[in-house]
Design a protein around this motif. Structure first.
Motif, PDB file in Angstrom:
ATOM      1  N   MET A 390      -5.525  11.152   1.613  1.00  0.00           N
ATOM      2  CA  MET A 390      -4.547  11.360   2.680  1.00  0.00           C
ATOM      3  C   MET A 390      -3.713  10.107   2.899  1.00  0.00           C
ATOM      4  N   GLY A 391      -4.340   8.928   2.812  1.00  0.00           N
ATOM      5  CA  GLY A 391      -3.607   7.686   2.990  1.00  0.00           C
ATOM      6  C   GLY A 391      -2.526   7.511   1.940  1.00  0.00           C
ATOM      7  N   ILE A 392      -2.866   7.774   0.689  1.00  0.00           N
ATOM      8  CA  ILE A 392      -1.887   7.651  -0.400  1.00  0.00           C
ATOM      9  C   ILE A 392      -0.757   8.666  -0.209  1.00  0.00           C
ATOM     10  N   TYR A 393      -1.133   9.914   0.094  1.00  0.00           N
ATOM     11  CA  TYR A 393      -0.134  10.964   0.263  1.00  0.00           C
ATOM     12  C   TYR A 393       0.815  10.648   1.416  1.00  0.00           C
ATOM     13  N   SER A 394       0.264  10.221   2.559  1.00  0.00           N
ATOM     14  CA  SER A 394       1.089   9.948   3.737  1.00  0.00           C
ATOM     15  C   SER A 394       2.042   8.785   3.493  1.00  0.00           C
ATOM     16  N   SER A 395       1.580   7.771   2.777  1.00  0.00           N
ATOM     17  CA  SER A 395       2.448   6.625   2.526  1.00  0.00           C
ATOM     18  C   SER A 395       3.576   6.986   1.569  1.00  0.00           C
ATOM     19  N   HIS A 425     -13.617  13.301  10.690  1.00  0.00           N
ATOM     20  CA  HIS A 425     -13.321  13.054  12.103  1.00  0.00           C
ATOM     21  C   HIS A 425     -11.814  13.210  12.333  1.00  0.00           C
ATOM     22  N   LEU A 426     -11.412  14.125  13.245  1.00  0.00           N
ATOM     23  CA  LEU A 426     -10.001  14.448  13.418  1.00  0.00           C
ATOM     24  C   LEU A 426      -9.207  13.270  13.978  1.00  0.00           C
ATOM     25  N   GLY A 427      -9.794  12.530  14.918  1.00  0.00           N
ATOM     26  CA  GLY A 427      -9.102  11.364  15.449  1.00  0.00           C
ATOM     27  C   GLY A 427      -8.876  10.312  14.379  1.00  0.00           C
ATOM     28  N   TRP A 428      -9.854  10.131  13.492  1.00  0.00           N
ATOM     29  CA  TRP A 428      -9.689   9.170  12.409  1.00  0.00           C
ATOM     30  C   TRP A 428      -8.647   9.666  11.401  1.00  0.00           C
ATOM     31  N   ALA A 429      -8.551  10.974  11.202  1.00  0.00           N
ATOM     32  CA  ALA A 429      -7.500  11.509  10.333  1.00  0.00           C
ATOM     33  C   ALA A 429      -6.122  11.148  10.887  1.00  0.00           C
ATOM     34  N   VAL A 430      -5.965  11.204  12.211  1.00  0.00           N
ATOM     35  CA  VAL A 430      -4.703  10.778  12.833  1.00  0.00           C
ATOM     36  C   VAL A 430      -4.445   9.303  12.549  1.00  0.00           C
ATOM     37  N   GLN A 431      -5.483   8.480  12.630  1.00  0.00           N
ATOM     38  CA  GLN A 431      -5.325   7.048  12.394  1.00  0.00           C
ATOM     39  C   GLN A 431      -5.117   6.722  10.923  1.00  0.00           C
ATOM     40  N   ILE A 432      -5.692   7.526  10.041  1.00  0.00           N
ATOM     41  CA  ILE A 432      -5.385   7.373   8.612  1.00  0.00           C
ATOM     42  C   ILE A 432      -3.886   7.550   8.412  1.00  0.00           C
ATOM     43  N   TYR A 433      -3.363   8.595   9.032  1.00  0.00           N
ATOM     44  CA  TYR A 433      -1.921   8.843   8.956  1.00  0.00           C
ATOM     45  C   TYR A 433      -1.139   7.670   9.542  1.00  0.00           C
ATOM     46  N   ASN A 434      -1.549   7.193  10.720  1.00  0.00           N
ATOM     47  CA  ASN A 434      -0.810   6.126  11.393  1.00  0.00           C
ATOM     48  C   ASN A 434      -0.766   4.850  10.568  1.00  0.00           C
ATOM     49  N   PHE A 470       4.216  -5.459   1.655  1.00  0.00           N
ATOM     50  CA  PHE A 470       3.848  -4.122   1.195  1.00  0.00           C
ATOM     51  C   PHE A 470       2.773  -4.178   0.110  1.00  0.00           C
ATOM     52  N   LEU A 471       2.955  -5.070  -0.844  1.00  0.00           N
ATOM     53  CA  LEU A 471       1.983  -5.175  -1.933  1.00  0.00           C
ATOM     54  C   LEU A 471       0.628  -5.662  -1.437  1.00  0.00           C
ATOM     55  N   THR A 472       0.608  -6.431  -0.378  1.00  0.00           N
ATOM     56  CA  THR A 472      -0.652  -6.907   0.200  1.00  0.00           C
ATOM     57  C   THR A 472      -1.293  -5.852   1.085  1.00  0.00           C
ATOM     58  N   HIS A 473      -0.480  -5.226   1.926  1.00  0.00           N
ATOM     59  CA  HIS A 473      -1.011  -4.272   2.907  1.00  0.00           C
ATOM     60  C   HIS A 473      -1.562  -3.007   2.267  1.00  0.00           C
ATOM     61  N   THR A 474      -0.880  -2.503   1.229  1.00  0.00           N
ATOM     62  CA  THR A 474      -1.242  -1.181   0.706  1.00  0.00           C
ATOM     63  C   THR A 474      -2.698  -1.105   0.256  1.00  0.00           C
ATOM     64  N   PRO A 475      -3.174  -1.956  -0.645  1.00  0.00           N
ATOM     65  CA  PRO A 475      -4.588  -1.841  -1.032  1.00  0.00           C
ATOM     66  C   PRO A 475      -5.537  -2.170   0.113  1.00  0.00           C
ATOM     67  N   LEU A 476      -5.139  -3.104   0.978  1.00  0.00           N
ATOM     68  CA  LEU A 476      -6.003  -3.482   2.103  1.00  0.00           C
ATOM     69  C   LEU A 476      -6.179  -2.327   3.073  1.00  0.00           C
ATOM     70  N   VAL A 477      -5.075  -1.669   3.438  1.00  0.00           N
ATOM     71  CA  VAL A 477      -5.140  -0.550   4.388  1.00  0.00           C
ATOM     72  C   VAL A 477      -5.945   0.602   3.798  1.00  0.00           C
ATOM     73  N   LEU A 479      -8.266   0.563   1.550  1.00  0.00           N
ATOM     74  CA  LEU A 479      -9.682   0.195   1.486  1.00  0.00           C
ATOM     75  C   LEU A 479     -10.341   0.307   2.856  1.00  0.00           C
ATOM     76  N   LEU A 480      -9.659  -0.188   3.894  1.00  0.00           N
ATOM     77  CA  LEU A 480     -10.224  -0.121   5.247  1.00  0.00           C
ATOM     78  C   LEU A 480     -10.367   1.318   5.728  1.00  0.00           C
ATOM     79  N   LEU A 481      -9.360   2.141   5.456  1.00  0.00           N
ATOM     80  CA  LEU A 481      -9.410   3.544   5.884  1.00  0.00           C
ATOM     81  C   LEU A 481     -10.581   4.266   5.230  1.00  0.00           C
ATOM     82  N   TRP A 482     -10.805   3.991   3.965  1.00  0.00           N
ATOM     83  CA  TRP A 482     -11.911   4.635   3.244  1.00  0.00           C
ATOM     84  C   TRP A 482     -13.263   4.105   3.731  1.00  0.00           C
ATOM     85  N   ALA A 483     -13.391   2.793   3.879  1.00  0.00           N
ATOM     86  CA  ALA A 483     -14.677   2.195   4.238  1.00  0.00           C
ATOM     87  C   ALA A 483     -15.107   2.561   5.651  1.00  0.00           C
ATOM     88  N   LEU A 484     -14.171   2.564   6.590  1.00  0.00           N
ATOM     89  CA  LEU A 484     -14.532   2.817   7.985  1.00  0.00           C
ATOM     90  C   LEU A 484     -14.740   4.296   8.285  1.00  0.00           C
TER      91      LEU A 484
END
Length: 496
Positions: A390-395, A425-434, A470-477, A479-484
Motif C-alpha cells: 500500500m505504501g508503494i502504491y500510494s506514493s 489495523h484500519l487506523g494504521w492503514a490511514v497512516q500508511i497512506y499519510n 526523496f531518495l532518503t525518505h522513501t526506503p526509510l518510510v 521500512l518503518l511502515l512495514w516494521a511497525l
C-alpha cells in the motif's frame, strides 16, 4: 508584468545565463552523482509534466473505461459520474479554508515580526537551511499551509542576512519539507480529518471503514515515532545537502528581490470605510466564535473536538482575524490567499465523481471496480506485506494525483476494503497512506506553487535538493511502515 518578472528582465539570474536548468548551470564540475541525477529529473519534469488538472481528467477517463471493461454500461458510468460530482462540496470548502486560514495567519503583521526575530538565530548558511527545515516540519504538524508560508517568509528573512552566505535554493527546498515529509502526519491531514468526521465520509466508504478517530490514526504511538524520525532525518539531510559558503548561491546572485513584505497602512478616507479600519467588528466576531469553540471543547473529549474540520478551521480563522486586527488587513490577506485554492475548487468535484464511479457502477458480475481492485490487493498481498504494498502504491499514485484529500477519496474504498479482508489495523492503514502520500510531494511541483510565489524561484531551483530528501525518505518510510505494522492488532470497523 509582475515585480519578479521585472527583476528577472533587469538582472538575469545565473541559471538563465547558460543552457540547461537553474541548478545545472551553477553546479560545480565536482558535483555529486545524486545532484546531477536530480537536475536531469527536474529538467524532464519541467518539460513534460502537465498541470495537475490534466492528470485528474485522465484519471476520470481511465476509471470510466475500467468500469466499462468489467461490464458497466456507459449510461451507468455517466450516472455515477454525475451523482458523485457534487458529493464532496462540504469537504471541498473545508480544504479550501485550510489553505486560506493558513495563509492569512502566516502572512499577518505579527507573524512577520516573529519571522524577523526568528531569523536572527542561525550563525551560518548551512545551519540556517537546517533551521528552516526544522521549523517547516514542526509547523506542518499543526497546519500545512502555515508551515509553507511561514517557512517561506523565514527563508526570505534569512536571505536578507547577507553575512550568512546561505544558499537561497537550499533554504527554499527546506521551507517545503513540511509538505514533503510530515504534513499528513499532523492535525491538517486530509485523510485523518475525513475519517474522523462521519459527515465528510462518502457513504460507500463509511460502510467499509466506519469512523476512525484521531486516537487511532495520527496519535498512535507508532505514528508519532515515524514523525519523530522524519523530523530528525529531514533536518540532517537539509544540513548535509546545503552548499557551503564558497558554493552557495544567494538570493542576490539569483536575481531575486528579498525586501520585507509590505502591509497596507491605508487610513479611513470616507464614512463607509470606518468599520473596515476599526477593530470593533473583529472583536465582536471573534467573541462570538470563541464562545462556540469553547462550547465544542468543553462538551467533547479534546481529540474528538479538534478532529472536526469545521472547528479546526474556525479556530484558525478567528486567530487570523485577531492577528490582522483590522478587517481591511484581514480581507486583503484572504484575497491574496484565494488563488492558492483554485486547484482544490476545480479538482475535488472530479475526485467525487471518480469515487462514485469506483464504488457504484456495477459490472456484469454485480461488483464494482472498487471491489475488483480490493480483491487484487488481497490476492497480491498478505497481512504482513500489505503495508509495504500500500505504501508503494500510494506514493506512486500521489505523483499523478497530488492532492492528499482527493486521492484518499479515490484510493480509500478499495485499499481499506483490502485492509479489512487482510485484518490490517484500519487506523494504521490511514497512516500508511499519510506517510507514503507525502513522498511524491518532494519531486512534484504542484504544492510548491504558493511557496515559489513567495520566494521568487522556479520549481527547478528546489527539486535538486528535495530529490535528495526523496531518495532518503522513501526506503526509510516504507521500512518503518512495514516494521511497525506488526505492533498493531486489527479490530473490525464500528459502523454507524
Amino acid at each position: 508584468m509582475s515585480r519578479q518578472e521585472k527583476i528577472a528582465s533587469a538582472t538575469p539570474a545565473p541559471q538563465e545565463m547558460h543552457p540547461g536548468s537553474g541548478l545545472a548551470s551553477s553546479a560545480a564540475p565536482d558535483s555529486s552523482a545524486l545532484e546531477r541525477l536530480a537536475l536531469r529529473v527536474t529538467a524532464w519534469c519541467e518539460r513534460w509534466y502537465p498541470d495537475a488538472y490534466v492528470f485528474v481528467g485522465l484519471t476520470v477517463v481511465a476509471v470510466a473505461l475500467g468500469a466499462m471493461a468489467i461490464g458497466a454500461s456507459p449510461g451507468a458510468v455517466s450516472v455515477a459520474f454525475g451523482s458523485g460530482f457534487w458529493s464532496l462540496l462540504p469537504f471541498t470548502m473545508q480544504m479550501a479554508m485550510v489553505a486560506i486560514t493558513g495563509y492569512v495567519i502566516a502572512s499577518s503583521p505579527p507573524m512577520a515580526r516573529l519571522v524577523e526575530r526568528a531569523a536572527q538565530l542561525p550563525r551560518n548558511g548551512r545551519s540556517a537551511v537546517a533551521y528552516v527545515a526544522f521549523i517547516s516540519v514542526v509547523a506542518s504538524l499543526l497546519h500545512w499551509a502555515i508551515s509553507l508560508i511561514f517557512a517561506g517568509l523565514l527563508a526570505k528573512a534569512l536571505a536578507r542576512r547577507t553575512e550568512l552566505r546561505m544558499d537561497y535554493r537550499a533554504a527554499g527546498a527546506a521551507a517545503y519539507l513540511g509538505i514533503g515529509a510530515t504534513w499528513a502526519m499532523g492535525l491538517s491531514s486530509s485523510a485523518a480529518q475525513l475519517q474522523a468526521n462521519q459527515a465528510s465520509i462518502p457513504p460507500a466508504l463509511l460502510q467499509i471503514t466506519g469512523v476512525i478517530p484521531f486516537s487511532e490514526t495520527i496519535f498512535l504511538w507508532q505514528s508519532l515515532a515515524v514523525t519523530a524520525v522524519l523530523l530528525v532525518v529531514s533536518t540532517l539531510i537539509a544540513y548535509w545537502t546545503a552548499p557551503g559558503a564558497s558554493r552557495a548561491k544567494t538570493a542576490a546572485e539569483l536575481g531575486v528581490a528579498i525586501e520585507p513584505a509590505e502591509y497596507s497602512t491605508s487610513v479611513c478616507r470616507r464614512p463607509g470605510e470606518w468599520l473596515e479600519h476599526s477593530p470593533m467588528l473583529t472583536i465582536a466576531l471573534v467573541a462570538l466564535g470563541t464562545g462556540w469553540v469553547w462550547h465544542e471543547l468543553s462538551g467533547k473529549p479534546l481529540l474528538v473536538a479538534i478532529s472536526g474540520l469545521n472547528t479546526y478551521n474556525l479556530i484558525f480563522l478567528l486567530v487570523g482575524m485577531l492577528l490582522h486586527w483590522r478587517p481591511r488587513s484581514f480581507l486583503d490577506a484572504v484575497a491574496r490567499a484565494v488563488p492558492a485554492t483554485a486547484g482544490v475548487l476545480i479538482q475535488f468535484p472530479l475526485y467525487g465523481a471518480i469515487a462514485s464511479i469506483l464504488t457504484t457502477a456495477q459490472g456484469l458480475d454485480g461488483a464494482s471496480l472498487s471491489h475488483h481492485l480490493s480483491t487484487l490487493f488481497v490476492d497480491i498481498s498478505s497481512g504482513e506485506s500489505y503495508p509495504l504494498m500500500m505504501g508503494i502504491y500510494s506514493s506512486v499514485l500521489g505523483f499523478f494525483v497530488p492532492s492528499g484529500g482527493g486521492k484518499w477519496i479515490i484510493e480509500a474504498p478499495y485499499v481499506m476494503q483490502a485492509a479489512n479482508d487482510l485484518h490490517v489495523h484500519l487506523g494504521w492503514a490511514v497512516q500508511i497512506y499519510n506517510a507514503a502520500e507525502a513522498l511524491p510531494n518532494l519531486i512534484n511541483p504542484f504544492w510548491m506553487l504558493p511557496l515559489l510565489g513567495i520566494l521568487g524561484l522556479k520549481a527547478r531551483d528546489l527539486v535538486g535538493f528535495t530529490f535528495a530528501q526523496f531518495l532518503t525518505h522513501t526506503p526509510l518510510v516504507l521500512l518503518l511502515l512495514w516494521a511497525l505494522a506488526g505492533t498493531l492488532q486489527y479490530s473490525p470497523p464500528v459502523l454507524p
